[in-house]
Design a protein around this motif. Structure first.
Motif, PDB file in Angstrom:
ATOM      1  N   UNK A 339       5.524 -21.174   0.696  1.00 10.84           N
ATOM      2  CA  UNK A 339       5.233 -20.781  -0.683  1.00 10.84           C
ATOM      3  C   UNK A 339       3.777 -20.344  -0.790  1.00 10.84           C
ATOM      4  N   UNK A 340       3.550 -19.194  -1.444  1.00 10.55           N
ATOM      5  CA  UNK A 340       2.194 -18.748  -1.795  1.00 10.55           C
ATOM      6  C   UNK A 340       2.103 -18.788  -3.313  1.00 10.55           C
ATOM      7  N   UNK A 341       1.207 -19.626  -3.817  1.00  8.37           N
ATOM      8  CA  UNK A 341       1.157 -19.936  -5.256  1.00  8.37           C
ATOM      9  C   UNK A 341      -0.244 -19.616  -5.781  1.00  8.37           C
ATOM     10  N   UNK A 342      -0.310 -18.682  -6.732  1.00  5.05           N
ATOM     11  CA  UNK A 342      -1.594 -18.404  -7.394  1.00  5.05           C
ATOM     12  C   UNK A 342      -1.840 -19.506  -8.418  1.00  5.05           C
ATOM     13  N   UNK A 343      -2.847 -20.339  -8.115  1.00  7.43           N
ATOM     14  CA  UNK A 343      -3.096 -21.532  -8.934  1.00  7.43           C
ATOM     15  C   UNK A 343      -4.593 -21.844  -8.899  1.00  7.43           C
ATOM     16  N   UNK A 344      -5.196 -22.026 -10.082  1.00  6.75           N
ATOM     17  CA  UNK A 344      -6.646 -22.262 -10.141  1.00  6.75           C
ATOM     18  C   UNK A 344      -7.014 -23.661 -10.610  1.00  6.75           C
ATOM     19  N   UNK A 345      -6.030 -24.466 -10.990  1.00  4.67           N
ATOM     20  CA  UNK A 345      -6.333 -25.804 -11.490  1.00  4.67           C
ATOM     21  C   UNK A 345      -6.530 -26.818 -10.368  1.00  4.67           C
ATOM     22  N   UNK A 346      -6.461 -28.093 -10.754  1.00  4.76           N
ATOM     23  CA  UNK A 346      -6.577 -29.163  -9.768  1.00  4.76           C
ATOM     24  C   UNK A 346      -5.391 -29.115  -8.807  1.00  4.76           C
ATOM     25  N   UNK A 347      -5.639 -29.540  -7.586  1.00  6.94           N
ATOM     26  CA  UNK A 347      -4.583 -29.550  -6.569  1.00  6.94           C
ATOM     27  C   UNK A 347      -3.488 -30.535  -6.983  1.00  6.94           C
ATOM     28  N   UNK A 348      -2.241 -30.077  -7.073  1.00  2.41           N
ATOM     29  CA  UNK A 348      -1.159 -30.988  -7.471  1.00  2.41           C
ATOM     30  C   UNK A 348      -1.016 -32.145  -6.493  1.00  2.41           C
ATOM     31  N   UNK A 349      -0.758 -33.328  -7.035  1.00  2.67           N
ATOM     32  CA  UNK A 349      -0.628 -34.519  -6.184  1.00  2.67           C
ATOM     33  C   UNK A 349       0.595 -34.442  -5.292  1.00  2.67           C
TER      34      UNK A 349
END
Length: 532
Positions: A339-349
């Motif tokens: 999976x390649x996920x564009x995400x700028x928030x905190x790293x999901x637990x």
């Protein structure tokens, strides 16, 4: 030897003739007033192509634009100093409120309050744009320079009304790069739109509606009409009155564009009436995939036979609430795909080893890679059309604007599945939706069929857009393609006055006939009485 000389002479003559022959369209001078966000992304692609064909591009924008670069090789910028940016109004608070509305967990008073707040924010956005335009028009030196630059046309996105007013102030031909006209879908304004089979954005309807769906469609048709009226009267009409004169109606000016470059096509859109100055360029930003950066290529290739899932929620949504993010990450971790996920928030637990988080991705190039199996998307027009171009099926997570309706058009054609944020963190909804689209072949087959239909055109959408922009430059506009309907008052457009006139004539004739019959009856009765 003589043959060689003759060939050289012929070649020289042909070259000289080519040089001396006038070009169909000389390099033009184009003024651009773009919108921000994802609207700028597709405008930017159009500007790059215009520049590559020799046209000079000048952009007018806010000093606090968060996308438009101050220095670029293919355009010049004129920055207007403003105190506030639109980005400040588009806060994460607004997203959280929309998600609460979607979940349906709000008391009706809170729901009403949020709806009012959203509309007030909408008014504030357009008021901020008008402040920007006033600053521009009040700068006499700048306006003198713009007039002396002798632009051939103004190109704008009419989801903002300021470009239209500037074009009329400078007396320039006007071309729209368009999907939205303030708050309504542009087709509704420019072309006849029977709402019995044309679904209104936000209705969740297709072009096949039951009676109660048509009732819902009618009610939702009235909402943007009222909003447009209020925005025009409360915001834009004041600017028109001040700078263009009291006789200029903003709503009429908005419809008086020479060419409407519509960012849809009829593989994506439902069939509907149109106009001769509407040009369909859906997917113009799509192109064959370029090689990926090395780190992405290595990650994609490491997926083996399982392939890769790409996830991006667009320009305005870079991160979600933590509970949703963790649920999505947990679902991805259970899959064999990378999976390649564009995400700028905190790293999901709950993030799995198979998932790569990125701040930015070459979305078109990724979707064109043969190992991409699925696109998890918010349903913005650009992403939906890129997925369709490359034949990649979609799991949709719509948030606002037209996103649900864009995804619905794919779902209706069997190429996408939609889940809402209200249910994404419930049970296994997200995981099951992804599994269904990955494992059911019909989704990919249907999307690839749409891709073949979209690509099977006599002229590429970008070439079509460029041709009509240059057409306006060559001829100083396209007045012969513009309908007179927008100049008519509503009662003339809908022939209400004609119907009233014809009914009046019919009633008058009926009244005369009745009077004649009654008179004949009375005359016959009098004669009978006399004979008796």
């Amino acid at each position: 030897m003589k043959v060689i000389k003759m060939k050289l002479i012929c070649c020289c003559c042909a070259l000289l003739l080519l040089i001396l022959t006038p070009r169909a369209c000389q390099a033009g001078n184009i003024l651009v007033l773009p919108a921000e966000g994802s609207h700028w992304l597709n405008m930017d692609i159009l500007l790059q192509d215009l520049h590559s064909r020799g046209h000079n591009i000048t952009i007018v924008c806010s000093s606090k634009s968060w996308y438009i670069k101050e220095n670029a090789s293919y355009y010049n910028t004129i920055r207007v100093e403003v105190e506030r940016s639109l980005h400040e109004l588009m806060s994460e608070k607004n997203l959280s409120e929309i998600l609460e509305v979607q979940k349906g967990s709000l008391p009706w008073m809170n729901f009403l309050q949020i709806s009012v707040d959203m509309f007030n924010m909408f008014i504030d956005v357009h008021q901020l744009l008008c402040d920007f335009l006033s600053t521009l028009l009040d700068d006499q030196d700048l306006m003198r320079n713009l007039k002396e630059s002798k632009f051939d046309l103004l190109l704008t996105d009419p989801c903002w009304g300021v470009g239209t007013i500037l074009a009329k102030y400078l007396n320039l031909p006007l071309v729209y790069n368009v999907r939205w006209l303030i708050v309504q879908e542009a087709h509704l304004a420019v072309a006849p739109s029977p709402i019995s089979y044309i679904p209104i954005t936000g209705s969740g309807n297709t072009d096949k509606m039951s009676f109660f769906q048509r009732v819902n469609n009618m009610l939702l048709y009235l909402v943007p009409q009222i909003q447009n009226y209020m925005v025009a009267k409360l915001v834009y009409q004041k600017i028109c009155d001040k700078y263009l004169g009291l006789d200029k109606d903003f709503n009429q000016l908005m419809l008086d564009a020479d060419i409407w470059l519509m960012r849809v096509d009829f593989v994506f859109e439902y069939p509907r009436p149109t106009m001769p100055n509407v040009v369909y360029i859906g997917g113009f930003q799509c192109k064959p995939a370029k090689p990926l950066p090395q780190h992405l290529e290595e990650f994609v290739e490491s997926s083996g036979e399982h392939g890769v899932i790409v996830m991006s929620l667009g320009t305005f949504v870079s991160e979600l609430p933590a509970d949703m993010t963790n649920k999505i990450a947990e679902a991805f971790a259970r899959l064999p795909q990378k999976v390649i996920w564009r995400h700028k928030g905190d790293r999901p637990a709950t993030l799995g080893n198979n998932t790569l988080l990125v701040d930015w991705m070459p979305q078109n190039d990724l979707l064109g890679h043969p190992k991409i199996k699925l696109f998890v998307a918010h349903g913005g027009t650009n992403g939906v059309q890129e997925a369709m171009y490359h034949g990649v099926p979609v799991v949709g997570l719509p948030t606002f604007f037209d996103q649900y309706d864009n995804l619905l058009r794919l779902k209706d054609r069997g190429a996408a599945k939609i889940i809402t944020f209200a249910t994404v963190d419930k049970d296994n909804n997200f995981f099951e939706a992804v599994q269904e689209v990955l494992n059911e072949p019909s989704y990919r087959i249907n999307m690839q069929r749409l891709s073949r239909l979209h690509r099977d055109q006599p002229i590429k959408p970008m070439d079509n857009a460029i041709f009509w922009i240059e057409f306006v430059m060559r001829h100083g506009g396209a007045a012969h393609l513009k309908t007179e309907s927008y100049r008519l008052p509503w009662y003339s457009y809908h022939s209400v006055d004609v119907i009233i006139f014809l009914l009046t004539v019919a009633l008058l004739i009926l009244f005369i006939l009745v009077r004649l019959v009654l008179s004949c009856c009375r005359l016959c009765l009098k004669r009978k009485l006399k004979s008796d």
